[in-house]
Design an enzyme around this catalytic site. Structure first.
Site, short mmCIF file in Angstrom:
data_model
loop_
_atom_site.label_atom_id
_atom_site.label_comp_id
_atom_site.label_asym_id
_atom_site.label_seq_id
_atom_site.Cartn_x
_atom_site.Cartn_y
_atom_site.Cartn_z
N LYS A 22 20.26 -11.98 -16.48
CA LYS A 22 21.34 -12.75 -18.22
C LYS A 22 22.07 -13.27 -18.48
O LYS A 22 21.98 -13.81 -19.95
CB LYS A 22 22.46 -10.88 -17.88
CG LYS A 22 23.05 -10.79 -18.49
CD LYS A 22 25.09 -10.13 -18.57
CE LYS A 22 24.28 -9.33 -17.41
NZ LYS A 22 24.80 -8.07 -17.94
N ARG A 92 30.26 -10.67 -14.90
CA ARG A 92 28.81 -9.51 -14.91
C ARG A 92 27.95 -9.77 -13.51
O ARG A 92 27.38 -11.20 -13.92
CB ARG A 92 28.64 -9.37 -15.91
CG ARG A 92 28.91 -7.76 -16.22
CD ARG A 92 28.42 -8.29 -18.15
NE ARG A 92 29.17 -8.15 -19.34
CZ ARG A 92 29.28 -6.96 -19.89
NH1 ARG A 92 28.40 -5.87 -19.68
NH2 ARG A 92 29.94 -6.79 -20.62
N GLY A 101 22.31 -1.42 -13.16
CA GLY A 101 23.39 -0.27 -12.63
C GLY A 101 22.87 -1.09 -11.18
O GLY A 101 24.02 0.22 -10.97
N MET A 103 23.83 -3.12 -9.13
CA MET A 103 25.31 -4.15 -9.02
C MET A 103 26.68 -4.24 -10.02
O MET A 103 26.53 -2.95 -10.56
CB MET A 103 24.80 -5.74 -8.69
CG MET A 103 23.72 -5.51 -7.78
SD MET A 103 22.96 -7.25 -7.75
CE MET A 103 22.29 -7.78 -9.17
N ARG A 336 16.87 -8.25 -24.03
CA ARG A 336 16.02 -8.56 -22.63
C ARG A 336 14.65 -7.93 -23.27
O ARG A 336 14.98 -7.04 -24.13
CB ARG A 336 16.53 -8.37 -21.42
CG ARG A 336 17.09 -7.13 -21.06
CD ARG A 336 17.61 -6.70 -20.02
NE ARG A 336 17.92 -4.68 -20.71
CZ ARG A 336 18.87 -4.62 -19.39
NH1 ARG A 336 18.86 -4.45 -18.36
NH2 ARG A 336 18.91 -2.70 -19.61
N HIS A 454 -5.46 8.79 5.46
CA HIS A 454 -6.50 9.85 4.68
C HIS A 454 -6.78 10.20 3.10
O HIS A 454 -7.71 10.27 2.22
CB HIS A 454 -7.49 11.05 5.78
CG HIS A 454 -8.77 11.61 5.26
ND1 HIS A 454 -9.00 12.21 4.98
CD2 HIS A 454 -9.87 10.65 5.56
CE1 HIS A 454 -10.14 12.86 4.76
NE2 HIS A 454 -10.52 11.50 4.65
N ARG A 560 -18.97 4.13 0.83
CA ARG A 560 -18.77 5.00 2.03
C ARG A 560 -20.17 6.35 2.52
O ARG A 560 -20.13 7.24 2.05
CB ARG A 560 -17.92 5.88 1.90
CG ARG A 560 -16.33 4.68 1.47
CD ARG A 560 -14.85 5.29 2.03
NE ARG A 560 -13.78 4.24 1.76
CZ ARG A 560 -13.29 4.19 0.60
NH1 ARG A 560 -13.41 4.67 -0.12
NH2 ARG A 560 -12.68 3.38 0.89
N GLU A 743 -12.81 -7.00 8.46
CA GLU A 743 -11.09 -6.02 8.88
C GLU A 743 -11.06 -6.48 9.87
O GLU A 743 -9.81 -5.64 10.13
CB GLU A 743 -11.56 -5.01 8.35
CG GLU A 743 -13.22 -4.19 8.48
CD GLU A 743 -13.68 -2.90 8.57
OE1 GLU A 743 -12.38 -2.42 7.88
OE2 GLU A 743 -14.77 -2.69 8.58
N SER A 762 -16.91 -8.73 2.57
CA SER A 762 -15.93 -7.93 1.91
C SER A 762 -15.22 -7.28 2.51
O SER A 762 -14.81 -7.04 3.93
CB SER A 762 -16.61 -6.66 1.74
OG SER A 762 -15.94 -5.74 0.50
N GLY A 764 -11.90 -5.52 3.99
CA GLY A 764 -11.30 -4.76 4.49
C GLY A 764 -10.33 -4.49 5.22
O GLY A 764 -9.03 -4.76 5.73
N THR A 765 -8.89 -4.99 4.18
CA THR A 765 -7.73 -4.59 3.85
C THR A 765 -6.60 -4.02 4.87
O THR A 765 -5.76 -4.57 5.50
CB THR A 765 -7.10 -5.59 2.53
OG1 THR A 765 -6.75 -4.74 1.81
CG2 THR A 765 -7.24 -6.75 2.50
N ASN A 766 -7.67 -2.73 4.67
CA ASN A 766 -6.77 -1.82 5.28
C ASN A 766 -6.93 -1.91 6.78
O ASN A 766 -5.42 -1.97 7.76
CB ASN A 766 -7.51 -0.42 4.81
CG ASN A 766 -7.10 0.36 3.73
OD1 ASN A 766 -6.87 -0.25 2.80
ND2 ASN A 766 -8.15 1.53 3.40
N ASP A 767 -7.91 -2.03 7.04
CA ASP A 767 -8.36 -2.50 8.22
C ASP A 767 -7.22 -3.50 9.35
O ASP A 767 -6.85 -4.08 9.86
CB ASP A 767 -9.35 -1.98 9.42
CG ASP A 767 -9.66 -1.04 9.95
OD1 ASP A 767 -8.84 -0.12 10.20
OD2 ASP A 767 -10.63 -0.12 9.10
N CYS A 829 -12.12 -4.84 -0.58
CA CYS A 829 -12.39 -3.49 -1.20
C CYS A 829 -11.34 -2.73 -0.09
O CYS A 829 -11.90 -1.52 -0.29
CB CYS A 829 -14.17 -2.95 -0.60
SG CYS A 829 -14.31 -3.23 1.27
N TYR A 849 -14.99 -11.25 -6.33
CA TYR A 849 -14.86 -9.59 -7.36
C TYR A 849 -13.60 -9.03 -6.22
O TYR A 849 -13.86 -9.23 -5.08
CB TYR A 849 -16.30 -8.27 -7.44
CG TYR A 849 -16.70 -8.15 -5.93
CD1 TYR A 849 -16.03 -6.85 -5.31
CD2 TYR A 849 -17.40 -8.91 -5.61
CE1 TYR A 849 -16.41 -6.05 -3.93
CE2 TYR A 849 -18.00 -8.48 -4.06
CZ TYR A 849 -17.90 -7.21 -3.68
OH TYR A 849 -17.95 -6.81 -1.99
#
Lengths: 885, 885
Positions: A22, A92, A101, A103, A336, A454, A560, A743, A762, A764-767, A829, A849
């Site tokens: 602001k 403000r 809204g 703060m 804004r 899952h 998979r 992973e 590749s 495996g960012t989940n694991d 992936c 990729y």
């Protein structure tokens, strides 16, 4: 000495970090010569200083505030406490990122028993003066002293009741003067002291209150949801008050420079005559449409229109502008970039490029990539949705909207769908064997599991709407009943799910199908021209592969292979393979599965037409494939010709304490090399078949869950030898590559070595996230809830990639992997592959990729283009610029 | 001109880089004037030269080889191709670093159609001559020409079949002569030319083959894995052949300079008359005891005795010497430091220091630290053990020997022990609630679980013998039966366990109690004087704490507070706390537990007398504490005044998919801060009580499973505020510290930050390894078995710390942790804390301490001293020398 305060004329839009959004925009508008009331900004650094000093304002800071207050008094030719020309200000908040809204704000500050009289005289409007004062008392008491507003509202109610009227407007000056005196008395009663009469004391108290409001619960919550760091702090803006409520030549309003709903290029706004900004927001009276301004105040209409265009051109984006007209003079209180729907975002981007206001790069940067998601899935009709009331709220696990009859099992799902019904599948949590039911459901609802459970992962892959981790549900599969806060729902009851909000409804809500517009296509084509990262999809069914390619994927980054075995006819053979007691039986079963899998791969290769397909060897713990229901177990035992007892014992032997850390990934293939052999054979034979049809093929065979180079070397040898043999038999030449998933943290930290045996990595960012944090995505739900509440985590690391710890592993791994093998191909992936900040990391590490669910491909394409615009190749370090080779 | 060749007499042990390990040692012995067959070494630089010249031997090199070959002929008074005295040589590889079996060797080189006849005549042993020749043809063809050995082995098989015999030894001279001719023919058939008859051609071909073998795939791979630069090259050793099988005045043998069993200072060995070294090793005939040499060949006896003493003095260690006697002349073929038992190791070390042969430093270096383990636990009487035959083999999870009656449950264990019986507790796997049974068992046997499974860790802590992961067992707890390969064992049947080998027996075997000898004490006192690392123990019961201090611990590095709650009376209250439905009930239970825990801490502080105690907050998943047996559940439900059904539901809600990655560690304390508050209160109050008794106390409060600085900050705040309050109430001054475990990969990678909130880091290498590899210790058993078999893992990473990946995390963490907080205290408390290579890592990273099970304390002390001797402070990098501050 640090500069903690800036007059508006000292700032500009580039100083958002210091002045807040602001403050910086007010300064910028001031610099453009636009009519902005005078004022100054106390910086975000001052806020941090306040917290560092145990919530006190240092002398230094107070001194600076005093200095600028004098300057403001000089500029405005007004002064605190003046009986001629009193200065009233607004106080403000204003953080770096917009937190609408969240703060606190104090208006009309500077009023006291004396100044109110002056104001009454100056404005010749005693009612206005006392209304302003009583409002100020209420607001100050609420924001600064924590006194509930009701304490003061009730005085107004009493006054109206006494007078027998209903509207605030029906009270006159005398009434309001009385309410004001009562308010002052109530204040003293509660606080044990008089309401502060010194405007300077009022000001310092209000500044502190705004600082404090940075950490009020709703602001904290908002930051969590929107990924805003808590150590940014808020700035405070002190600005001369202007009044839209000084009669019929005054007013307040809000307008967008273009339609925020459709993007149409015309001013779209609302205003109220004789009203303050808050009245417009509060909706006490019905505001007038912007176009009515033309008749009411044609000069202001034209002036504003020109200003809106000027601001839009200046900022290069659609503007959301707050304004006040005080006695026919227009003041701008805020501008804004306007929030907009996905449709509007695309339309405005394309229009503004066509109008020559911005180039494609800027246009792309203005579209929030995750908004695209809404355009790819059905949604509830807006009107119908407004009327519906959610019965529960879970996680928005997979976007879209779905309505259908409740079912609790795959069997019931199949039955209902066969009978032509639409269904919502509700489970405590899903497992691999629910795939068939998930596949035919309109929507999926689970009581447990997070954003990468899952259910969530599979649903996103399918593009099916899913609400997960809805913990207020009690689902009893056996009893076929779902209980929500005492109310019971049974099979067949209508349920609606909004996968974009996580809301669950018990009524039918009309849905609107997604329809890819021309502007969508235009925007994607720009993004495709600009992005440097390739975008692939995680898909394993031919329909999904086709969908992914249609949505712009450049190949498959994760196929998979286990998903291919869940159809009813296949799972039976697969189970017999898993439970085979000797290699010969297993081999016989594998031979059956070979034909099935090969046919699947052929279909995929045909659709891909030479685009790469990364095919992962069997990954999940085997027991995930085993039947849960007794009936199915009996059937299986019979099929295997063994007693049920024996089957149960065999199944028990496969059970693991921590399946995520057990017999899965490459360990399966090392323990049962015949599985890897079968899968390699299926891939290579399929590739040969399709190649013989004259279609290019480009298979990449991926080994999951590697943690040591020797695992990769062992399996690579098997894969290469099977491939060599098959190719020799068929006398065909074929290029294929063999790589692995990174992973496990150890794989990330020994990547320089592993790269010697891998053509590609590749991530495996989940694991990697699960193991890096030591936190299972299936068990994280209730922990994360507490963590958010206690401000330990701001976001779910399974949804937004943690750049500090997990990202560091990826950095180390990719750097050292390339040192080990310069030509190695790098991709991601995991579920993060479709998330903008993770895509940006991949871009900055110069990956080849990212790969994500088919329906996230357009998002990833846009995010990849944005990453390139933000950080073009030449911005990368010299060490990275050389990659990919 | 570079010198590429060295006669043995030109080299010494210091020239390993140039001559390779083998060449340098042969030269060293030669330099000592010992009878080593003559020979020379072609340097590693010659190998590099060979590769630089595109795999050719330069004229210069060939000239040098020719020169030294002539010198060798002169020295030996033999010559290639001589019909009077033919020279036969061995051609062996030998790199700077030992690469056992990776490169190639050719023996008996120099034989041809003519020389074989000469050899037959000279030795009067035609069979010997032709057997040597045919072996040479096969070895040369394999190593130099790449012909599969099977091509020649099949000829031997055919000869045996034709004659109707089974053993090579049953073939006579004529048979072997025929096989030799057939081998020559087969060679010609495959190569299209005659087998080379010129020994010089044979030699140059063999040298090239050895050079080439430096780059054979297995050698390349070995170097990669072991970090050996490929530009080191290999040396080649050419040595005259000597023969121990030339009649009754010849022989071969192996002897130790002292007894490898007891350490007694006398030669201990075996020899065979008329035999080659390989015959001794193969055990075809029963060898004679060394002392018989005295009668048979008194001169050689005396000569060897003197040589053994000389070598022992020279190398400063007990020697294992291979020798051959060719016609009454003694030759030494190898000497190396001899392997020995724990008893012998200590005895030899102390004796050799007393004899003035070596100093204490060298003596300590000669004791393999892990051997000490055997001396601290009972063992089977050696004679009795020899007679016993194991019925199964598991992992040697906790050393010692135990015999007792089989039981399958804690209840049966208690009953039997109360009846005065000794028991072996057999379980599929143990969990926290088996503690009481484990505590009273002589030994513990599990079918599942690795070296760091619950059973293994707890047993080692208790010093109880344990065999874990014995996968050939089928244990049925309900039926109270254990099945091993078809045989069934029932409750009460006698079982014996050897925790040092993993063997399981079904007979009673006499055990011998451990008795700490004087030499043990002497060695430990030396080690204590030298080590720089402190050694603490992981212990939580006062008996264990006392034991640890008795064995030399310098405090407690890990006190697992959860272990304190397993006694029958405590677990009940604890369970009620876990399952409390509201904070008030939980608080009431916590108050009860507070008193119990405080008393325990007081006991521990009293024993420690000011030595530090690192006390970890509650760590394991709560459901581990819940009752498994129905009876206990009923009891608990009754105690809580709720229906069993409800209890079951509550228990189900606590169940997790992957408990290792779920609600445990600091997450418990964050979700239920009242637990952390109670524990802090107990610690601080106990410390105050003991301090008031005039005993010094030094508590360190440790937060487990941190993955983010905010977790640590949140809990530190709670701990500090409780401590402050308690100290204020008691008006006592007390120093305590608050730190955390580094056991998640993310914590390791963000340690610079976490250090800001921690006074100490303690590395939990169990979890770090589990999460780093993504491999649960409870599920690793069967996977590791396959991995060993397939040579993917050489050791169990849960037992021997993986230095490459997991060690790297520790390096990163400790370096950055100290950057974050220079005075931070660093220690390790995982299972690896008692393992030598991990201790060495901790020493090299300049840690403050390692912590291990009480019974491993002496091992750790020795290993810490060895680490200091190997790497004194001044060897550390400048960046590390400054730590600890």
């Amino acid at each position: 000495m640090k500069k903690f305060t800036y007059m508006f004329e000292e700032g500009n839009a580039g100083m958002k970090n210091l002045l807040g959004g602001k403050g910086a925009n007010l300064a910028e508008m001031r610099g453009l010569g636009l009519p902005v009331p005078n004022g100054f900004t106390i910086t975000t650094e001052a806020c941090l200083d306040y917290y560092e000093k145990d919530e006190t304002i240092s002398e230094e800071l107070e001194g600076q505030i005093k200095d600028l207050l004098s300057r403001l008094e000089k500029e405005t030719n007004k002064a605190f406490n003046s009986t001629k020309s009193p200065l009233l200000v607004s106080v403000r908040s204003g953080a770096r990122a917009s937190m609408p809204g969240m703060m606190d704000t104090v208006l009309n500050l500077g009023l006291n028993d004396k100044v109110v009289e002056t104001l009454a005289g100056l404005t010749s409007n005693r009612r206005f003066a006392f209304d302003s004062y009583r409002r100020f008392i209420m607001m100050f008491s609420d924001v600064v002293k924590g006194i509930n507003k009701d304490e003061f509202e009730s005085l107004m109610d009493a006054a109206k009741q006494a007078k027998g009227v209903e509207e605030d407007n029906d009270l006159d000056a005398a009434d309001l003067e009385k309410v004001t005196r009562q308010s002052l008395a109530r204040y003293k009663e509660i606080m044990g002291e008089d309401f502060p009469q010194d405007p300077y004391v009022q000001l310092m108290d209000a500044v502190k209150a705004v600082f404090r409001s940075w950490n009020n619960p709703r602001a904290v919550y908002y930051r969590q949801i929107n990924n805003i760091p808590s150590d940014w702090g808020t700035a405070v803006n002190i600005q001369e008050m202007v009044f839209g409520n000084l009669g019929n030549s005054s007013g307040s309003g809000v307008a967008f420079s273009r339609s925020p709903a459709t993007g149409e290029n015309r001013i779209y706004g609302e205003f109220l005559v004789n009203a303050q900004g808050e009245d417009v927001v509060a909706g006490v009276r019905t505001p007038m449409d912007w176009e009515e301004m033309k008749d009411w105040m044609p000069d202001v209409y034209e002036e504003f229109k020109a200003i809106a265009k000027q601001l839009e051109n200046h900022y290069g984006d659609m503007q959301d502008i707050e304004f006040t007209i005080e006695k026919e003079k227009l003041y701008l209180l805020q501008t804004r970039n306007g929030k907009r729907t996905a449709d509007a975002a695309l339309q405005i981007a394309v229009d503004m490029v066509e109008e020559g206001i911005i180039d494609k790069h800027r246009a792309l940067m203005q579209i929030e990539s995750k908004l695209l998601d809404n355009l790819l899935h059905p949604s509830f009709e807006a009107g119908a949705l407004k009327k519906a009331k959610p019965i529960a709220k879970g996680l928005p696990a997979s976007p879209g909207a779905a309505t259908g009859g409740l079912v609790f099992s795959v069997e019931a799902a199949c039955e209902a769908v066969n009978a032509g019904k639409k269904i919502i599948l509700a489970c405590v949590e899903t497992s691999a064997e629910d795939i068939e039911g998930m596949n035919i459901a309109e929507g999926i609802l689970t009581a447990k599991g997070g954003m990468t459970s899952h259910a969530a992962v599979v649903a996103r892959g399918m593009g099916t709407c899913c609400v997960s981790g809805c913990s207020s549900l009690r689902i009893n599969k056996e009893a076929k009943v779902m209980e929500v806060q005492g109310k019971r729902y049974r099979e067949g009851d209508i349920i609606s799910l909004d996968g974009s909000t996580g809301c669950v409804y018990d009524t039918e809500i009309e849905t609107v199908e997604a329809d890819l517009s021309d502007v969508f296509t235009t925007v994607l084509s720009w993004a495709n021209d600009i992005r440097r990262l390739n975008v692939r999809a995680n898909a394993d069914k031919k329909e999904d592969v086709a969908k992914a390619m249609e949505l712009g994927a450049g190949g498959i980054g994760l196929c998979r292979t286990e998903h291919m075995f869940f159809a009813k006819d296949r799972i039976f053979e697969f189970r017999k393979m898993i439970l085979a007691e000797d290699e010969a039986t297993r081999q016989a079963q594998l031979d059956k599965l070979l034909a099935i899998q090969q046919a699947d791969f052929e279909d995929i290769f045909r659709i891909l037409k030479g685009y790469p397909a990364t095919i992962r060897l069997l990954d999940p713990p085997l027991h995930e494939f085993l039947p849960v229901e007794r009936e199915e177990r009996e059937e299986l035992a019979e099929g295997m010709g063994i007693p049920l007892d024996k089957l149960q014992t065999m199944m028990r032997a496969l059970r693991e304490v921590n399946p995520m850390l057990g017999m899965r990934g490459c360990r399966l293939a090392i323990v049962f090399p015949e599985i890897a052999e079968m899968q390699t054979k299926a891939i290579i034979q399929a590739a040969i078949t399709v190649k013989k049809e004259g279609i290019e093929v480009n298979p990449e065979i991926m080994v999951p869950l590697v943690s040591d180079i020797k695992e990769q070397a062992y399996l690579r040898k098997i894969i290469d030898s099977v491939a060599k043999q098959v190719l020799a038999e068929e006398n065909v030449d074929l290029t294929y590559s063999v790589g692995c998933m990174i992973e496990t943290p150890r794989a990330a930290l020994t990547s320089g070595e592993i790269a010697l045996e891998a053509d590609f990595f590749s991530y495996g960012t989940n694991d990697l996230t699960q193991m890096g944090y030591g936190l299972s995505r299936d068990d994280a739900g209730k922990i994360l809830d507490v963590y958010y509440e206690k401000e330990i985590f701001e976001t779910d690391p399974t949804a937004i990639l943690d750049q500090k710890g997990i990202g560091r592993m990826i950095r180390i791994s990719s750097t050292e992997g390339r040192e080990g093998k310069p030509e190695i191909q790098l991709g991601i992936c995991g579920e993060h592959g479709g998330e903008a900040s993770s895509i940006r990391l991949c871009h900055e590490l110069n990956f080849d990729y990212v790969s994500c669910s088919p329906y996230r491909v357009p998002i990833a394409i846009l995010a990849a283009a944005q990453a390139q615009i933000n950080c073009p190749r030449e911005y990368l370090g010299a060490d990275l610029q050389k990659w990919p080779l």
